[in-house]
Design a protein around this motif. Structure first.
Motif, PDB file in Angstrom:
ATOM      1  N   PRO A 110      11.083  -0.663  21.829  1.00 51.39           N
ATOM      2  CA  PRO A 110      12.166   0.308  21.444  1.00 51.39           C
ATOM      3  C   PRO A 110      11.477   1.632  20.992  1.00 51.39           C
ATOM      4  O   PRO A 110      10.330   1.662  20.458  1.00 51.39           O
ATOM      5  CB  PRO A 110      12.867  -0.295  20.314  1.00 51.39           C
ATOM      6  CG  PRO A 110      12.354  -1.735  20.456  1.00 51.39           C
ATOM      7  CD  PRO A 110      11.024  -1.712  20.969  1.00 51.39           C
ATOM      8  N   PRO A 111      12.246   2.690  21.266  1.00 52.36           N
ATOM      9  CA  PRO A 111      11.962   4.093  21.015  1.00 52.36           C
ATOM     10  C   PRO A 111      11.778   4.235  19.214  1.00 52.36           C
ATOM     11  O   PRO A 111      12.471   3.679  18.696  1.00 52.36           O
ATOM     12  CB  PRO A 111      12.761   4.931  21.477  1.00 52.36           C
ATOM     13  CG  PRO A 111      14.152   4.193  21.655  1.00 52.36           C
ATOM     14  CD  PRO A 111      13.505   2.713  21.930  1.00 52.36           C
ATOM     15  N   GLN A 112      10.562   4.986  18.935  1.00 49.03           N
ATOM     16  CA  GLN A 112      10.405   5.343  17.525  1.00 49.03           C
ATOM     17  C   GLN A 112      10.121   6.874  17.556  1.00 49.03           C
ATOM     18  O   GLN A 112       9.358   7.177  18.137  1.00 49.03           O
ATOM     19  CB  GLN A 112       9.290   4.560  16.946  1.00 49.03           C
ATOM     20  CG  GLN A 112       9.598   3.113  16.958  1.00 49.03           C
ATOM     21  CD  GLN A 112      10.648   2.642  15.989  1.00 49.03           C
ATOM     22  OE1 GLN A 112      10.853   3.403  15.052  1.00 49.03           O
ATOM     23  NE2 GLN A 112      11.388   1.472  16.102  1.00 49.03           N
ATOM     24  N   PRO A 113      10.700   7.669  16.834  1.00 49.42           N
ATOM     25  CA  PRO A 113      11.781   7.155  16.024  1.00 49.42           C
ATOM     26  C   PRO A 113      13.242   6.770  16.758  1.00 49.42           C
ATOM     27  O   PRO A 113      13.358   7.694  17.687  1.00 49.42           O
ATOM     28  CB  PRO A 113      12.151   8.232  14.939  1.00 49.42           C
ATOM     29  CG  PRO A 113      11.697   9.627  15.618  1.00 49.42           C
ATOM     30  CD  PRO A 113      10.562   9.001  16.699  1.00 49.42           C
ATOM     31  N   ARG A 114      14.071   6.236  16.302  1.00 50.67           N
ATOM     32  CA  ARG A 114      15.183   6.085  17.087  1.00 50.67           C
ATOM     33  C   ARG A 114      16.167   6.750  16.455  1.00 50.67           C
ATOM     34  O   ARG A 114      16.393   7.415  15.401  1.00 50.67           O
ATOM     35  CB  ARG A 114      15.772   4.425  17.143  1.00 50.67           C
ATOM     36  CG  ARG A 114      16.207   3.908  15.705  1.00 50.67           C
ATOM     37  CD  ARG A 114      16.869   2.468  15.758  1.00 50.67           C
ATOM     38  NE  ARG A 114      17.733   2.000  14.770  1.00 50.67           N
ATOM     39  CZ  ARG A 114      18.497   0.811  14.612  1.00 50.67           C
ATOM     40  NH1 ARG A 114      18.234   0.294  15.797  1.00 50.67           N
ATOM     41  NH2 ARG A 114      19.107   0.977  13.685  1.00 50.67           N
ATOM     42  N   PRO A 115      17.362   7.090  17.419  1.00 48.98           N
ATOM     43  CA  PRO A 115      18.172   8.200  17.046  1.00 48.98           C
ATOM     44  C   PRO A 115      19.183   7.429  15.878  1.00 48.98           C
ATOM     45  O   PRO A 115      19.397   6.164  15.851  1.00 48.98           O
ATOM     46  CB  PRO A 115      18.739   8.423  18.264  1.00 48.98           C
ATOM     47  CG  PRO A 115      18.844   7.441  19.050  1.00 48.98           C
ATOM     48  CD  PRO A 115      17.465   6.789  18.795  1.00 48.98           C
ATOM     49  N   TYR A 129      19.406   9.248  22.791  1.00 47.01           N
ATOM     50  CA  TYR A 129      20.454   8.025  23.008  1.00 47.01           C
ATOM     51  C   TYR A 129      20.265   6.933  24.200  1.00 47.01           C
ATOM     52  O   TYR A 129      20.471   5.938  23.979  1.00 47.01           O
ATOM     53  CB  TYR A 129      21.886   8.655  23.120  1.00 47.01           C
ATOM     54  CG  TYR A 129      22.375   9.664  21.934  1.00 47.01           C
ATOM     55  CD1 TYR A 129      22.072   8.984  20.452  1.00 47.01           C
ATOM     56  CD2 TYR A 129      22.895  10.529  22.073  1.00 47.01           C
ATOM     57  CE1 TYR A 129      22.426   9.899  19.520  1.00 47.01           C
ATOM     58  CE2 TYR A 129      23.595  11.322  21.088  1.00 47.01           C
ATOM     59  CZ  TYR A 129      23.250  11.085  19.625  1.00 47.01           C
ATOM     60  OH  TYR A 129      23.665  11.725  18.571  1.00 47.01           O
ATOM     61  N   ALA A 130      19.734   7.755  25.383  1.00 50.26           N
ATOM     62  CA  ALA A 130      19.605   6.823  26.628  1.00 50.26           C
ATOM     63  C   ALA A 130      18.402   5.706  26.253  1.00 50.26           C
ATOM     64  O   ALA A 130      18.540   4.634  26.630  1.00 50.26           O
ATOM     65  CB  ALA A 130      19.332   7.763  27.713  1.00 50.26           C
ATOM     66  N   GLY A 131      17.572   6.184  25.840  1.00 51.01           N
ATOM     67  CA  GLY A 131      16.353   5.307  25.435  1.00 51.01           C
ATOM     68  C   GLY A 131      16.533   4.162  24.357  1.00 51.01           C
ATOM     69  O   GLY A 131      16.400   3.122  24.680  1.00 51.01           O
ATOM     70  N   ALA A 132      17.687   4.705  23.410  1.00 50.45           N
ATOM     71  CA  ALA A 132      18.101   3.431  22.556  1.00 50.45           C
ATOM     72  C   ALA A 132      18.803   2.417  23.056  1.00 50.45           C
ATOM     73  O   ALA A 132      18.893   1.310  22.917  1.00 50.45           O
ATOM     74  CB  ALA A 132      18.541   4.291  21.348  1.00 50.45           C
ATOM     75  N   VAL A 133      19.967   2.975  23.699  1.00 52.76           N
ATOM     76  CA  VAL A 133      20.605   2.100  24.525  1.00 52.76           C
ATOM     77  C   VAL A 133      20.123   1.216  25.505  1.00 52.76           C
ATOM     78  O   VAL A 133      20.741  -0.122  25.706  1.00 52.76           O
ATOM     79  CB  VAL A 133      22.133   2.692  24.777  1.00 52.76           C
ATOM     80  CG1 VAL A 133      21.721   3.543  26.309  1.00 52.76           C
ATOM     81  CG2 VAL A 133      23.252   1.848  25.141  1.00 52.76           C
ATOM     82  N   THR A 134      19.253   1.732  26.397  1.00 54.46           N
ATOM     83  CA  THR A 134      18.684   1.130  27.232  1.00 54.46           C
ATOM     84  C   THR A 134      17.842   0.133  26.716  1.00 54.46           C
ATOM     85  O   THR A 134      17.773  -1.158  27.165  1.00 54.46           O
ATOM     86  CB  THR A 134      17.652   1.942  28.247  1.00 54.46           C
ATOM     87  OG1 THR A 134      18.358   2.800  28.647  1.00 54.46           O
ATOM     88  CG2 THR A 134      16.951   1.118  29.343  1.00 54.46           C
TER      89      THR A 134
END
Length: 296
Positions: free
Chosen positions: A142-147, A237-242
């Protein structure tokens, strides 16, 4: 290779009984026929009296299935990998039986080989309309930091929002055929009708991005679509929701989670790689110059 090596049927259950293990043996690479055939199987189960429309074929040699095709009523031909010789044989066989695909979608080499074979067999000129890369999830990162915010499954109360954003996604990518189906009020018949949708919501609960995954078939699920309205892009947002949609697919039992990417968009390709996706193959779609009557 003889045309008789290809066995055709309109019975989806019989076809899956004979070719299902082959499809599942390389579930990631076979993502498109797996999802297309599963959708057709569900429609038949819901309405057993419906007239058969799709045509299915399996290439068998020495008792084993080597390749398959699925030709839908709208003329979309999906193929698993074929050699040039196998493409020639299939094209001649389909033309001889009066089955005329409007489009073909397959891995890059197979799609190109069949397009050339079909032109030789029928004179129909192919035109490339779709290029993509297929990625498979390795280890989800998961992306870090996340939004700010969190992922939440979309519910029944979100349907109008989901439909509107899917239409906007189709407008962005030029997918007019899906827009036509949505505008006709046939959401369940659209390619999005069976998806599980996830929103990324702000701390205040406002949806800012959306991703979906197909039902798990043969251990495989595909993330599609991923959409963020233009005014909200560039915020992570796209990285987080993916990542959330990928996690949901894994939780649903998928062992192969895949997605298609635009090869001309280095930003999205780099994003998916950071999330743990690894490129598997290139895919392509060709449209043929002649109209295609309904298969079968």
């Amino acid at each position: 290779m003889l045309p008789d090596d290809w066995h055709l049927t309109q019975d989806v259950d019989d076809f899956l009984a004979r070719a299902g293990d082959f499809l599942c043996s390389r579930a990631a690479l076979h993502t498109t026929p797996l999802t297309d055939i599963e959708k057709l199987r569900r429609r038949k189960a819901a309405d057993p009296g419906a007239e058969a429309a799709a045509v299915f074929g399996r290439l068998q040699s020495r008792g084993e299935v080597r390749a398959i095709f699925c030709l839908t009523s709208r003329g979309r031909l999906g193929l698993t990998p074929l050699s040039a010789e196998q493409s020639d044989t299939l094209a001649a066989h389909l033309a001889g039986l009066g089955h005329f695909p409007a489009t073909v979608i397959a891995d890059h080499d197979t799609a190109g080989a069949f397009a050339r074979s079909w032109q030789r067999a029928t004179g129909a000129a192919p035109a490339l309309f779709w290029r993509t890369h297929l990625y498979r999830l390795g280890t989800l990162t998961p992306p870090q930091p996340r939004p700010p915010g969190q992922g939440r499954p979309a519910g029944g109360e979100d349907r109008a929002h989901v439909v509107r954003w899917c239409r906007e996604f189709c407008a962005d990518v030029g997918e007019q055929s899906s827009i036509d189906v949505i505008d006709a009020g046939s959401w369940e018949e659209s390619r999005f009708g069976d998806r599980h949708f996830t929103f990324w919501r702000t701390p205040e609960g406002t949806p800012v991005s959306m991703a979906a995954s197909t039902p798990v078939v043969g251990g495989m699920a595909r993330v599609d679509p991923v959409y963020t309205p233009a005014r909200l892009r560039g915020r992570g947002y796209a990285g987080a929701v993916t990542a959330e949609a990928s996690r949901a697919a894994l939780a649903a039992g998928a062992t192969d989670v895949v997605l298609f990417t635009d090869p001309d968009n280095p930003t999205s390709n780099a994003l998916y790689q950071r999330l743990g996706y690894v490129r598997v193959a290139g895919f392509a779609g060709y449209r043929f110059s002649r109209g295609a009557p309904e298969a079968g």
